[in-house]
Design an enzyme around this catalytic site. Structure first.
Site, PDB file in Angstrom:
ATOM      1  N   GLY A  35      97.966 -14.768 -41.871  1.00 13.42           N
ATOM      2  CA  GLY A  35      98.291 -13.771 -40.541  1.00 13.42           C
ATOM      3  C   GLY A  35      98.606 -12.932 -40.318  1.00 13.42           C
ATOM      4  O   GLY A  35      98.850 -11.885 -39.397  1.00 13.42           O
ATOM      5  N   ARG A  86     111.862   0.354 -22.110  1.00 13.91           N
ATOM      6  CA  ARG A  86     112.606   0.768 -21.702  1.00 13.91           C
ATOM      7  C   ARG A  86     113.835  -0.264 -21.538  1.00 13.91           C
ATOM      8  O   ARG A  86     114.861  -0.420 -20.945  1.00 13.91           O
ATOM      9  CB  ARG A  86     112.043  -1.352 -20.105  1.00 13.91           C
ATOM     10  CG  ARG A  86     110.850  -0.247 -19.636  1.00 13.91           C
ATOM     11  CD  ARG A  86     110.726  -2.078 -18.757  1.00 13.91           C
ATOM     12  NE  ARG A  86     109.366  -2.864 -19.558  1.00 13.91           N
ATOM     13  CZ  ARG A  86     109.059  -3.998 -19.470  1.00 13.91           C
ATOM     14  NH1 ARG A  86     109.618  -4.270 -18.550  1.00 13.91           N
ATOM     15  NH2 ARG A  86     108.122  -4.871 -20.075  1.00 13.91           N
ATOM     16  N   HIS A 119     108.699   4.752 -19.803  1.00 10.44           N
ATOM     17  CA  HIS A 119     109.073   4.366 -18.538  1.00 10.44           C
ATOM     18  C   HIS A 119     110.969   5.395 -18.806  1.00 10.44           C
ATOM     19  O   HIS A 119     111.331   5.473 -17.472  1.00 10.44           O
ATOM     20  CB  HIS A 119     109.761   3.652 -19.683  1.00 10.44           C
ATOM     21  CG  HIS A 119     110.890   2.296 -18.531  1.00 10.44           C
ATOM     22  ND1 HIS A 119     110.188   1.936 -17.184  1.00 10.44           N
ATOM     23  CD2 HIS A 119     112.384   1.998 -18.560  1.00 10.44           C
ATOM     24  CE1 HIS A 119     111.360   1.692 -16.092  1.00 10.44           C
ATOM     25  NE2 HIS A 119     112.803   2.050 -17.147  1.00 10.44           N
ATOM     26  N   ASP A 158     112.026   0.637  -6.448  1.00  9.47           N
ATOM     27  CA  ASP A 158     113.027   1.278  -6.876  1.00  9.47           C
ATOM     28  C   ASP A 158     113.862   2.901  -6.755  1.00  9.47           C
ATOM     29  O   ASP A 158     112.394   3.279  -6.802  1.00  9.47           O
ATOM     30  CB  ASP A 158     114.177   0.405  -7.765  1.00  9.47           C
ATOM     31  CG  ASP A 158     113.048   0.535  -9.392  1.00  9.47           C
ATOM     32  OD1 ASP A 158     112.951   1.998  -9.746  1.00  9.47           O
ATOM     33  OD2 ASP A 158     113.418   0.138 -10.125  1.00  9.47           O
ATOM     34  N   LYS A 181     116.623  -2.865  -5.808  1.00  7.64           N
ATOM     35  CA  LYS A 181     116.147  -4.060  -6.217  1.00  7.64           C
ATOM     36  C   LYS A 181     117.089  -3.668  -7.041  1.00  7.64           C
ATOM     37  O   LYS A 181     117.791  -3.015  -7.982  1.00  7.64           O
ATOM     38  CB  LYS A 181     115.099  -3.408  -7.055  1.00  7.64           C
ATOM     39  CG  LYS A 181     114.343  -4.084  -8.733  1.00  7.64           C
ATOM     40  CD  LYS A 181     113.466  -4.020  -9.170  1.00  7.64           C
ATOM     41  CE  LYS A 181     113.454  -3.483  -9.750  1.00  7.64           C
ATOM     42  NZ  LYS A 181     112.861  -2.978 -10.635  1.00  7.64           N
TER      43      LYS A 181
END
Ligand code: R5P
Length: 282
Positions: A35, A86, A119, A158, A181
């Site tokens: 993997g 974030r 962000h 927001d 929000k």
């Protein structure tokens, strides 16, 4: 100068190469049986623009491998979508500042970094190399103009997104407002009451990211409740996890638009022009 990219940013990389009148480097991508990721870059020039959105952990590792594969060249890094941005601070004791962790991974092998609608701008300060950010607000505004909506109302979900929404709205000198929000959990938000003049209007909700779609679905429901005729959603980074696109359509959002910082079927805005301009200016 040539442009090279991870698997997730091939289309944007080709557009950047086109805008810079150069070519993309061929890259072979595969996995080892266990993997682990493998890649091999084709022939490099002495200057390389490395493009890779951090959409998930594999994309992050692939970008790091790609930078190392380009170590014979002078490199400029473009991170169109920076995942983990974030978590730009410690919200609770014991948490990492994930955005800082990711930014610090890019201190070697690249001369500078460009992000797109990151962000929080303060994340740029976490890089050990010069980092700058571009905004696609005018591209989004121009796209909304091309939709031919009659005097749309531009809404930020927001107050954090309000400055961006104002920049989008300035493309057409449209009205702009924001909702309030309250985040209940990772996937649930509720909108606090806010008086908006949405009745009988087309509304475009604009945000930097649509992830689960919870924010926009809740906002759309509130706007329809207030009598909006049509609600559209536009974001820069279409993360769109867990059936978010269908969730929004099922909740009456007429159309969902995003940019090619994350390559999606609904990527109708390209970051290539602005990235090329930023690279040219230097
Ligand atoms: C958060 O502050 C961002 O600007 C977006 O509003 C958020 O990431 C959207 O997430 P979701 O689509 O999961 O509600």
């Amino acid at each position: 100068m040539r442009v090279i990219s991870t698997e997730r940013s091939q289309i944007l990389a080709a557009r950047i190469a086109g805008a810079l009148e150069t070519t993309v480097v061929d890259v072979q991508f595969s996995r080892f049986p266990d993997g682990e990721l493998y890649l091999a870059a084709g022939e490099l020039d002495d200057e390389t623009i490395i493009v890779g959105s951090i959409t998930d952990n594999d994309a992050l590792v692939q970008l790091l491998l790609l930078i190392d594969a380009c170590d014979t060249s002078t490199n400029w890094l473009v991170i169109p979508y920076m995942g983990y941005a974030r978590q730009d601070k410690r919200f609770r004791t014991g948490e990492p500042i994930s955005a800082r962790v990711i930014a610090r991974l890019f201190g070697r092998g690249v001369a500078s970094c460009i992000t797109v609608n990151i962000h929080e701008k303060k994340v740029l300060g976490y890089f050990d190399i010069p980092a700058s950010n571009i905004s696609l607000a005018s591209e989004m505004g121009n796209y909304i103009k091309s939709m031919g909506l009659d005097d749309p109302l531009i809404i930020a979900p927001d107050d954090g997104a309000l400055a961006f929404a104002r920049d989008v709205a300035s493309a057409g000198e449209w009205d702009c407002d924001h909702l309030e929000k309250i985040r209940l959990s990772g996937s649930e938000v509720k909108m606090g009451p806010k008086k908006l003049d949405a009745a009988s209007r087309s509304v475009v909700i604009v945000d930097d990211i649509i992830s689960t779609g919870g924010t926009i679905a809740t906002a759309a429901a509130m706007l329809y409740h207030q009598g909006a005729d049509n609600v559209y959603a536009s974001c820069i980074h279409g993360v769109l996890i867990g059936g978010a696109y269908a969730h929004l359509k099922a909740n009456g959002v007429r159309d969902i638009i995003c940019s090619d910082t994350i390559e999606r079927g609904c990527s109708r805005i390209t970051a290539a022009g602005q990235i090329a301009a930023a690279l040219r200016s230097g």
